[in-house]
Enzyme design. Sequence first.
Site, PDB file in Angstrom:
ATOM      1  N   LYS A  83       7.041  10.771  11.330  1.00 48.97           N
ATOM      2  CA  LYS A  83       6.658  10.470   9.900  1.00 48.97           C
ATOM      3  C   LYS A  83       7.142  11.725   9.065  1.00 48.97           C
ATOM      4  CE  LYS A  83       2.807   8.468   7.502  1.00 48.97           C
ATOM      5  NZ  LYS A  83       1.396   8.316   7.416  1.00 48.97           N
TER       6      LYS A  83
HETATM    7  C1  E4P Z   1       0.221   5.936   5.222  1.00 49.71           C
HETATM    8  O1  E4P Z   1       0.753   5.995   6.200  1.00 49.71           O
HETATM    9  C2  E4P Z   1      -1.071   6.933   4.922  1.00 49.71           C
HETATM   10  O2  E4P Z   1      -1.566   7.489   6.089  1.00 49.71           O
HETATM   11  C3  E4P Z   1      -2.242   6.213   4.126  1.00 49.71           C
HETATM   12  O3  E4P Z   1      -1.694   5.171   3.728  1.00 49.71           O
HETATM   13  C4  E4P Z   1      -2.698   7.177   2.987  1.00 49.71           C
HETATM   14  O4  E4P Z   1      -3.688   6.527   2.516  1.00 49.71           O
HETATM   15  P1  E4P Z   1      -4.746   7.201   1.396  1.00 49.71           P
HETATM   16  O5  E4P Z   1      -4.206   7.201   0.257  1.00 49.71           O
HETATM   17  O6  E4P Z   1      -5.919   6.246   1.588  1.00 49.71           O
HETATM   18  O7  E4P Z   1      -5.149   8.567   1.951  1.00 49.71           O
END
Ligand code: E4P
Length: 218
Positions: A83
């Site tokens: 990522k």
């Molecule tokens: C995506 O890969 C992120 O880990 C995640 O969806 C972030 O979500 P949040 O806005 O609830 O922290």
Amino acid sequence: MKFFVDTADVAEIKVLAESGLLDGVTTNPSLVAKSGRKMRDVIAEICALVPGPVSAEVAATEYEGMLAEARVLREIARNVTIKVPLTPDGLRACRKLTGDGAMVNVTLCFSSAQALLAAKAGATFVSPFVGRLDDIGESGMGLIADIMTIFRQYPYLKTEVLVASVRSPMHVVEAARLGAHVATVPPAVLRQLFAHPLTDKGLAAFLADWAKTGQRIV
Ligand code: E4P
């Protein structure tokens, strides 16, 4: 539509994986911090539980550092998905990593222009954050609709739209309606997807009537 779970909680993932409905997992530095555990251990355990893509996020912000971290993360398991943030260095790293055969999830996408760049960089997944856009009064689902419309114009783009920052079952349903490829969902929201009061009420009534028959199936 594929369902990923958005957590670094291995115990939660184990239970959800047993349902047979989990196609992958996403983590991020905040979720790993919340787990209180070493990232390498957490990712290794998750990869052993879920054969699908498991996103592990780099912490470096410049190109060479991202590649060095990606090398370490890719050694953990074959289903690790690197990522990277949606920055110029992140997209450069994405291009290099996908060229080397890695799966890459480009994260922190908040506009259609950014999604298009991720696709041009060869991302396996691009992650638009719908909840965080809703939080600032913009339309998260509007962004998903726009990205899907754009991607459909160019069938050669193979990047999958991974709807992230999901806050409710309606986010999942609306994303599915728009044809998004994947939704990554917090465990609590994933459990909510199963729930309907009429299911509970109907089951209770069936069981009460069954008990009156005095029968057993086995
Ligand atoms: C995506 O890969 C992120 O880990 C995640 O969806 C972030 O979500 P949040 O806005 O609830 O922290």
